[in-house]
Design a protein around this motif. Structure first.
Motif, PDB file in Angstrom:
ATOM      1  N   ASP A 250       0.832  -1.202   0.000  1.00 34.24           N
ATOM      2  CA  ASP A 250       0.000   0.000   0.000  1.00 34.24           C
ATOM      3  C   ASP A 250       0.865   1.251   0.000  1.00 34.24           C
ATOM      4  N   ALA A 251       1.957   1.205   0.761  1.00 32.64           N
ATOM      5  CA  ALA A 251       2.871   2.351   0.786  1.00 32.64           C
ATOM      6  C   ALA A 251       3.523   2.556  -0.576  1.00 32.64           C
ATOM      7  N   SER A 252       3.808   1.468  -1.288  1.00 33.86           N
ATOM      8  CA  SER A 252       4.398   1.604  -2.626  1.00 33.86           C
ATOM      9  C   SER A 252       3.399   2.219  -3.600  1.00 33.86           C
ATOM     10  N   VAL A 253       2.123   1.849  -3.481  1.00 35.83           N
ATOM     11  CA  VAL A 253       1.100   2.477  -4.330  1.00 35.83           C
ATOM     12  C   VAL A 253       0.983   3.960  -3.994  1.00 35.83           C
ATOM     13  N   ALA A 254       1.049   4.293  -2.706  1.00 37.17           N
ATOM     14  CA  ALA A 254       1.027   5.705  -2.315  1.00 37.17           C
ATOM     15  C   ALA A 254       2.230   6.449  -2.894  1.00 37.17           C
ATOM     16  N   ARG A 255       3.371   5.802  -2.946  1.00 37.30           N
ATOM     17  CA  ARG A 255       4.569   6.410  -3.528  1.00 37.30           C
ATOM     18  C   ARG A 255       4.349   6.687  -5.025  1.00 37.30           C
ATOM     19  N   LEU A 256       3.705   5.742  -5.713  1.00 39.07           N
ATOM     20  CA  LEU A 256       3.397   5.954  -7.128  1.00 39.07           C
ATOM     21  C   LEU A 256       2.473   7.152  -7.312  1.00 39.07           C
ATOM     22  N   ILE A 257       1.415   7.230  -6.505  1.00 36.97           N
ATOM     23  CA  ILE A 257       0.473   8.344  -6.633  1.00 36.97           C
ATOM     24  C   ILE A 257       1.172   9.666  -6.360  1.00 36.97           C
ATOM     25  N   ALA A 258       2.027   9.692  -5.334  1.00 38.87           N
ATOM     26  CA  ALA A 258       2.762  10.925  -5.041  1.00 38.87           C
ATOM     27  C   ALA A 258       3.649  11.321  -6.212  1.00 38.87           C
ATOM     28  N   GLY A 259       4.284  10.329  -6.842  1.00 43.39           N
ATOM     29  CA  GLY A 259       5.116  10.622  -8.005  1.00 43.39           C
ATOM     30  C   GLY A 259       4.304  11.144  -9.178  1.00 43.39           C
ATOM     31  N   LEU A 260       3.124  10.590  -9.385  1.00 46.77           N
ATOM     32  CA  LEU A 260       2.245  11.086 -10.446  1.00 46.77           C
ATOM     33  C   LEU A 260       1.784  12.509 -10.146  1.00 46.77           C
ATOM     34  N   GLN A 261       1.454  12.770  -8.896  1.00 47.34           N
ATOM     35  CA  GLN A 261       1.037  14.125  -8.504  1.00 47.34           C
ATOM     36  C   GLN A 261       2.167  15.124  -8.719  1.00 47.34           C
ATOM     37  N   ALA A 262       3.375  14.749  -8.352  1.00 43.33           N
ATOM     38  CA  ALA A 262       4.517  15.657  -8.505  1.00 43.33           C
ATOM     39  C   ALA A 262       4.785  15.987  -9.976  1.00 43.33           C
ATOM     40  N   ARG A 263       4.386  15.101 -10.859  1.00 47.53           N
ATOM     41  CA  ARG A 263       4.607  15.307 -12.295  1.00 47.53           C
ATOM     42  C   ARG A 263       3.401  15.926 -12.993  1.00 47.53           C
ATOM     43  N   GLY A 264       2.362  16.231 -12.223  1.00 47.19           N
ATOM     44  CA  GLY A 264       1.164  16.815 -12.806  1.00 47.19           C
ATOM     45  C   GLY A 264       0.355  15.837 -13.635  1.00 47.19           C
ATOM     46  N   LEU A 265       0.511  14.534 -13.362  1.00 51.09           N
ATOM     47  CA  LEU A 265      -0.151  13.502 -14.153  1.00 51.09           C
ATOM     48  C   LEU A 265      -1.350  12.864 -13.459  1.00 51.09           C
ATOM     49  N   TRP A 266      -1.480  13.051 -12.155  1.00 52.95           N
ATOM     50  CA  TRP A 266      -2.465  12.287 -11.398  1.00 52.95           C
ATOM     51  C   TRP A 266      -3.895  12.548 -11.857  1.00 52.95           C
ATOM     52  N   GLU A 267      -4.232  13.784 -12.137  1.00 48.15           N
ATOM     53  CA  GLU A 267      -5.619  14.115 -12.482  1.00 48.15           C
ATOM     54  C   GLU A 267      -6.058  13.497 -13.799  1.00 48.15           C
ATOM     55  N   ARG A 268      -5.119  13.055 -14.625  1.00 47.54           N
ATOM     56  CA  ARG A 268      -5.500  12.407 -15.886  1.00 47.54           C
ATOM     57  C   ARG A 268      -4.999  10.971 -15.969  1.00 47.54           C
ATOM     58  N   THR A 269      -4.828  10.361 -14.790  1.00 50.02           N
ATOM     59  CA  THR A 269      -4.385   8.971 -14.726  1.00 50.02           C
ATOM     60  C   THR A 269      -5.551   8.053 -14.382  1.00 50.02           C
ATOM     61  N   HIS A 270      -5.705   6.999 -15.169  1.00 49.48           N
ATOM     62  CA  HIS A 270      -6.604   5.904 -14.825  1.00 49.48           C
ATOM     63  C   HIS A 270      -5.765   4.820 -14.154  1.00 49.48           C
ATOM     64  N   LEU A 271      -6.102   4.522 -12.903  1.00 58.29           N
ATOM     65  CA  LEU A 271      -5.379   3.509 -12.142  1.00 58.29           C
ATOM     66  C   LEU A 271      -6.290   2.293 -11.992  1.00 58.29           C
ATOM     67  N   ILE A 272      -5.865   1.168 -12.534  1.00 55.13           N
ATOM     68  CA  ILE A 272      -6.605  -0.082 -12.416  1.00 55.13           C
ATOM     69  C   ILE A 272      -5.763  -1.025 -11.569  1.00 55.13           C
ATOM     70  N   VAL A 273      -6.277  -1.397 -10.399  1.00 56.96           N
ATOM     71  CA  VAL A 273      -5.549  -2.247  -9.463  1.00 56.96           C
ATOM     72  C   VAL A 273      -6.265  -3.594  -9.387  1.00 56.96           C
ATOM     73  N   VAL A 274      -5.521  -4.660  -9.656  1.00 61.52           N
ATOM     74  CA  VAL A 274      -6.111  -5.997  -9.687  1.00 61.52           C
ATOM     75  C   VAL A 274      -5.205  -6.968  -8.939  1.00 61.52           C
ATOM     76  N   SER A 275      -5.737  -8.142  -8.684  1.00 59.77           N
ATOM     77  CA  SER A 275      -4.893  -9.279  -8.311  1.00 59.77           C
ATOM     78  C   SER A 275      -5.279 -10.447  -9.197  1.00 59.77           C
ATOM     79  N   ASP A 276      -4.461 -11.472  -9.155  1.00 56.13           N
ATOM     80  CA  ASP A 276      -4.662 -12.626 -10.020  1.00 56.13           C
ATOM     81  C   ASP A 276      -5.485 -13.722  -9.364  1.00 56.13           C
ATOM     82  N   HIS A 277      -5.562 -13.724  -8.049  1.00 54.80           N
ATOM     83  CA  HIS A 277      -6.261 -14.769  -7.296  1.00 54.80           C
ATOM     84  C   HIS A 277      -6.182 -14.405  -5.826  1.00 54.80           C
ATOM     85  N   GLY A 278      -6.849 -15.191  -4.993  1.00 59.14           N
ATOM     86  CA  GLY A 278      -6.778 -15.006  -3.559  1.00 59.14           C
ATOM     87  C   GLY A 278      -5.789 -15.965  -2.915  1.00 59.14           C
ATOM     88  N   MET A 279      -6.112 -16.392  -1.693  1.00 59.75           N
ATOM     89  CA  MET A 279      -5.219 -17.278  -0.941  1.00 59.75           C
ATOM     90  C   MET A 279      -6.049 -18.020   0.100  1.00 59.75           C
TER      91      MET A 279
END
Length: 398
Positions: free
Chosen positions: A208-237
């Motif tokens: 979760d912290a790594s995803v937050a790091r990605l969002i912060a990086g997108l925000q710093a580059r002015g890209l976040w407002e036009r980013t579609h983020l699709i988060v998935v997993s392949d299966h459960g456990m």
């Protein structure tokens, strides 16, 4: 996923189903597909993932049914091709092709992968730029194409380092229109300790912290407002135990079969001349699982027409393992690969961005629905798959 749900997901403010040539970078939307391997859908409610939970609350989310078998490589290829494993050819983490021989997760031979076209190849052919950070299949050249930016898998690269590599690609020219990002630690820890453990909680917090790091990086580059983020997993456990093991040797003479792989699901071939004996011994309901011939696998699994599917497939009951005695199970841990309808196998789906409906909870989401959604967000035609039919295309357009 129903066609109405696709309409609900894609507001189509900018996406349209037409292919396009290269466009200027300025102002173009960005699509990022993130996989968190082994992220069971109910992990989202544990309180360990504030970033992911906020994305879900602000966008569209729901449990997603994986394909069968619910293992890593088949499902990652389903997510990017829109086809079930029986139709894209990666039918297991290991299998035998009648011509090419054995496939393993390290295999880069293009002919293993060319029964379907992943979204990054579709996008590159449409004139877009793609970047793939460790996605299964992305290291293989197909149809003379590769992602513009890619990296060979290295498990030693940390989550934050993966994010930083992707952000570096977003700083490059040309900037990627489609990027993928893969995290494996939740799955790895889940296998080692089991899903309901403090170790998995810590892995969830880290990713979760790594995803937050990605969002912060997108925000710093002015890209976040036009980013579609699709988060998935392949299966459960699911939780496993040394006390919940069925030894294949007790069901059939090990000299009569070639075991391709075993565990929650079993792929095996009878030894030449022993076919009838093996079928009589295995093809039935057992105390803690069931075995079928390739031809009698239940239709809901969408598995059995591809020649890479072995002669006999067995599915252990959730939490149980089918293994030979040569494979010792000594500790409590976790496994997947079970019936894809089982609650423990349900995967994560979150969509967030300017063309995504807000506050939507999805029902009956299937992993084959992700590729057509990506195509809509990118504004490109995608090859027909199992996730939609021609009438679905009409329902998605307005």
């Amino acid at each position: 996923m129903s066609r109405a749900l696709i309409v609900c997901l894609t507001l189509l403010l900018a996406a349209c189903a037409t292919s396009r040539g290269p466009q200027p970078d300025i102002g173009r939307p960005l699509t990022v597909l993130i996989s968190i391997d082994g992220f069971r859908t109910d992990y989202l409610s544990r309180g360990d993932t504030p970033t992911l939970s906020a994305l879900a609350a602000e966008g569209a989310t729901g449990s997603m049914r994986p394909s069968y078998p619910s293992v890593t490589f088949p499902n990652h290829y389903t997510l990017v091709t829109g086809r079930h494993p029986d139709h894209h050819g990666i039918v297991g983490n290991s299998f035998i092709d009648p011509v090419l021989g054995r496939f393993t997760m390290a295999n880069k031979e293009p002919r293993f992968w060319d029964q379907a076209e992943p979204i990054w190849i579709t996008a590159e052919k449409a004139g877009l730029t793609t970047a793939t950070m460790f996605w299964p299949g992305s290291e293989t050249e197909l149809q003379g194409e590769r992602p513009t930016y890619w990296a060979p898998f290295d498990q030693a690269v940390t989550g934050d380092q993966r994010v930083d590599r992707l952000l570096g690609w977003l700083d490059a020219t040309p900037r990627p229109d489609l990027s993928t990002l893969y995290f494996d630690t939740v799955d790895t820890v889940g296998h080692s300790f089991g899903p309901d453990t403090p170790e998995v909680d810590r892995a969830l917090t880290d990713v979760d912290a790594s995803v937050a790091r990605l969002i912060a990086g997108l925000q710093a580059r002015g890209l976040w407002e036009r980013t579609h983020l699709i988060v998935v997993s392949d299966h459960g456990m699911a939780q496993t135990s040394p006390e919940r093991v069925t030894h294949l040797d007790d069901l059939v003479d090990p000299a009569f079969v070639q075991i391709i792989y075993s565990g929650s699901a079993v792929f095996l071939e009878p030894t030449a001349g022993r076919e009838d004996e093996v079928r009589r011994a295995l093809v039935r309901r057992h105390a803690h699982g069931e075995c079928w011939t390739r031809e009698t696998i239940p239709a809901r699994f969408v598995l059995g027409t591809n020649p890479r599917v072995p002669s006999i497939v067995c599915a252990a009951d959730v939490g149980w393992l089918f293994v030979p005695r040569t494979r010792t199970v000594t500790r409590v841990g976790g496994a997947h690969g079970y019936d894809n309808a089982a609650p423990e196998m349900q995967a994560l789906f979150i969509a967030h961005g300017p063309d995504i409906a807000r506050g939507v909870t999805l029902r009956d989401m299937d992993s084959v629905d992700v590729q057509p959604l990506l195509g809509r967000l990118l504004g490109i035609e995608v090859p027909p798959g199992d996730g939609r039919a021609e009438d679905g295309l009409a329902a998605m357009s307005r």
